[in-house]
Write an enzyme that holds these catalytic residues in place. Structure first.
Site, PDB file in Angstrom:
ATOM      1  N   HIS A  28      39.749  39.983  59.858  1.00 21.67           N
ATOM      2  CA  HIS A  28      38.919  38.835  59.539  1.00 21.67           C
ATOM      3  C   HIS A  28      37.447  39.454  58.543  1.00 21.67           C
ATOM      4  O   HIS A  28      36.859  38.908  58.397  1.00 21.67           O
ATOM      5  CB  HIS A  28      38.073  37.996  60.531  1.00 21.67           C
ATOM      6  CG  HIS A  28      37.605  36.603  60.116  1.00 21.67           C
ATOM      7  ND1 HIS A  28      36.973  35.893  60.915  1.00 21.67           N
ATOM      8  CD2 HIS A  28      38.078  35.982  59.101  1.00 21.67           C
ATOM      9  CE1 HIS A  28      36.797  34.719  60.289  1.00 21.67           C
ATOM     10  NE2 HIS A  28      37.682  34.749  59.096  1.00 21.67           N
ATOM     11  N   CYS A  73      31.982  34.321  63.184  1.00 22.80           N
ATOM     12  CA  CYS A  73      32.726  35.423  63.165  1.00 22.80           C
ATOM     13  C   CYS A  73      32.797  36.467  62.291  1.00 22.80           C
ATOM     14  O   CYS A  73      32.583  37.764  62.702  1.00 22.80           O
ATOM     15  CB  CYS A  73      34.309  34.957  63.693  1.00 22.80           C
ATOM     16  SG  CYS A  73      34.608  33.733  64.599  1.00 22.80           S
TER      17      CYS A  73
END
Length: 538
Positions: A133, A74
């Protein structure tokens, strides 16, 4: 007078940008799915989960057969999108781990402009909804990196059900302030916030970055979403289907809002997934590809990739040349009238740090330009790496036997390793990777959690770290068993699924608690028991 004023404004802008004066600037919407498998959409061949809204992007625009993420997990993949370049150029090579244990170095450096920061220079309203993130600390959060508005969370995962929000260690934020009153299923909340941003920004060109955490674990769907799939007997798959349907509904709400404000023909929409699906964990599917999230096989990096711009990009196309996630960055800038130099213009120099590796896809999709957007693409995650040069692909997966060579034109499932029979081609791709690697820098951090780091991100002393490794932690290698375990742990979650485990025939014996995963403690216990039965010292 007007010309003099324009020249003054241009002088104030960063010199790396060239502004293209032309038609009205389009709105730009980038939708990023999380852990969505290659075969998880109807337009990609999915049969049991209808995805009409996401499919409509392909129907009204282009479906890419060879679309790639810049990384098989990710966080680095998202850094590639926001920077428009290989994240390896600034050392962003690994996931962070939980934010409270993450390295203080973690995050997209301030020296690398985000897409939002670039678009703001030409008057865009900028909004980010969902999973960030790529920075947890002050000055690295979305509202500090060019987004006028942010609603979502900063870490790698978050619950979806409201009754779990309060007890979770990673809160929701609105422009840096903790949100404590969210009552909706999280994917629905992200749809609400996205639609509200469009409504409040419709008087000027806007950029919306909708970064779902769907369909990343934890597997959580409302009963209403799951009821749509009562015919699916597998409970895990039924929940996953509900999560996918929620994301599709959310995309539908965004598309409907764009139509409602009369902006469908003035809005560029780009959709893809940050990496391939982790099949064993969520039931995501990557058919007909080999592998899954965390691997350099196609299943880890080739993803659903769709683009729509009604009235500009001809509808109903299928595009078969390879493209990469960072091309969304370059394409968005080009649509906005901004040109930023490509990395090939300056090579791996200090100036090249802010140049793009992404390519503007628009002329290829409108027919103005022929040929391939990319002749070569590269990936790296520690010792694992890959290179695609035309139809040929190099895959280096230490746990899978080292370096392999495939011809994707004839073997998209990567079943036939041609390394031994075609050593010259293997050497050619290895040389291409080595040349690309010269323009990168070493990873600036490793994935950290409670087993190798303290709260605040300080790494534990070497002796303590080694003990943690022997108890089943992650970090540096402390023995052959630990090394093999770490190499097999493709998605870096500290456990091995059946597909990850190197010896599937003994997996059930290793998985002592029968939860579908093997921990390092279970692997070690299995080998101790085996040695004891053989009469050897444990």
């Amino acid at each position: 007078m007007k010309l003099a004023k324009m020249l003054f404004v241009l002088l104030l802008l960063p010199t790396v940008y060239t502004i293209v004066v032309g038609a009205e600037k389009p709105n730009i919407v980038i939708i990023l799915a999380d852990d969505l498998g290659y075969a998880d959409l109807g337009c990609q061949g999915c049969k049991d989960i209808p995805t009409p809204h996401m499919d409509s992007i392909a129907r009204n625009g282009v479906r890419f057969t060879d679309g790639y993420a810049t990384h098989p997990v990710c966080s680095p993949s998202r850094a590639g999108l926001m920077s428009g370049m290989y994240q390896h150029r600034f050392g962003f090579e690994h996931n962070s781990g939980p934010s409270r244990y993450a390295s203080p170095e973690f995050g997209l450096p301030r020296t690398i402009p985000t897409l939002a920061e670039r678009l703001k220079t030409v008057g865009y309203a900028t909004g980010m909804v969902g999973k960030w993130h790529i920075g947890f600390t002050k000055d690295l959060r979305p509202h500090e990196r060019g987004f006028d508005y942010h609603y979502g969370f900063l870490s790698g995962a978050h619950p979806y059900l409201p009754d779990k929000y309060a007890d979770y260690h990673e809160p929701l934020y609105r422009n840096g302030e903790t949100v404590t009153d969210e009552k909706e299923y999280l994917t629905d909340a992200f749809a609400r916030e996205s639609v509200d941003f469009i409504e409040h920004s419709k008087s000027r060109p806007f950029f919306l970055y909708l970064a779902f955490n769907a369909v990343h674990s934890p597997l959580e769907a409302t009963s209403e979403y799951e009821k749509r799939f009562s015919h699916i007997s597998d409970r895990k798959r039924r929940t996953y289907a509900g999560m996918t349907a929620a994301m599709d509904d959310a995309v539908g709400r965004v598309l409907a809002k764009v139509r409602e404000i009369g902006a469908e023909e003035n809005t560029l929409i780009l959709f893809y997934s940050d990496n391939g699906g982790p099949t064993a964990e969520t039931t995501s599917r990557n058919d007909p590809l080999r592998g899954f999230k965390g691997q350099m096989f196609e299943g880890g990096i080739r993803i659903p990739f769709l683009v729509q711009w009604k009235g500009t990009i001809p509808a109903g196309q299928t595009y078969s040349e390879m493209v990469m996630g960072f091309d969304c960055h370059a394409t968005a800038l080009a649509a906005a009238g901004l040109r930023v130099p490509h990395s090939s213009d300056s090579g791996p120099s200090e100036a090249g740090m802010t140049n793009l590796d992404g390519v503007n896809l628009l002329p290829y999709l409108t027919g103005e330009k022929q040929g391939r957007p990319h002749e070569q693409l590269f990936w790296r995650a520690g010792p694992k790496h890959a290179a695609r040069v035309g139809d040929w692909k190099l895959v280096t997966e230490p746990a899978q036997g080292g370096s392999m060579l495939f011809n994707l034109r004839d073997d998209v499932g990567e079943k036939n390793d041609l390394a031994a029979s075609n050593p010259a081609r293997l050497e050619e791709l290895q040389a291409a990777f080595a040349q690309w690697e010269k323009g990168t820098m070493p990873a600036r951090w490793i994935r950290q959690d409670a087993r190798n780091a303290e709260l605040g991100g300080k790494l534990k002393p070497e002796a303590e770290w080694t003990k943690a490794r022997r108890r089943g932690g992650t970090g540096r290698v402390a023995g052959r068993l630990e090394e093999a375990f770490e190499s097999a742990d493709k998605d870096d979650d500290g456990r091995l699924s059946r597909e990850e485990y190197p010896q599937p025939n003994v997996f059930d014996a290793v998985d002592a608690n029968q939860d579908g995963f093997a921990t390092l403690e279970e692997v070690r216990a299995y080998y101790r028991n085996r040695r004891a039965k053989q009469g050897t010292r444990p």
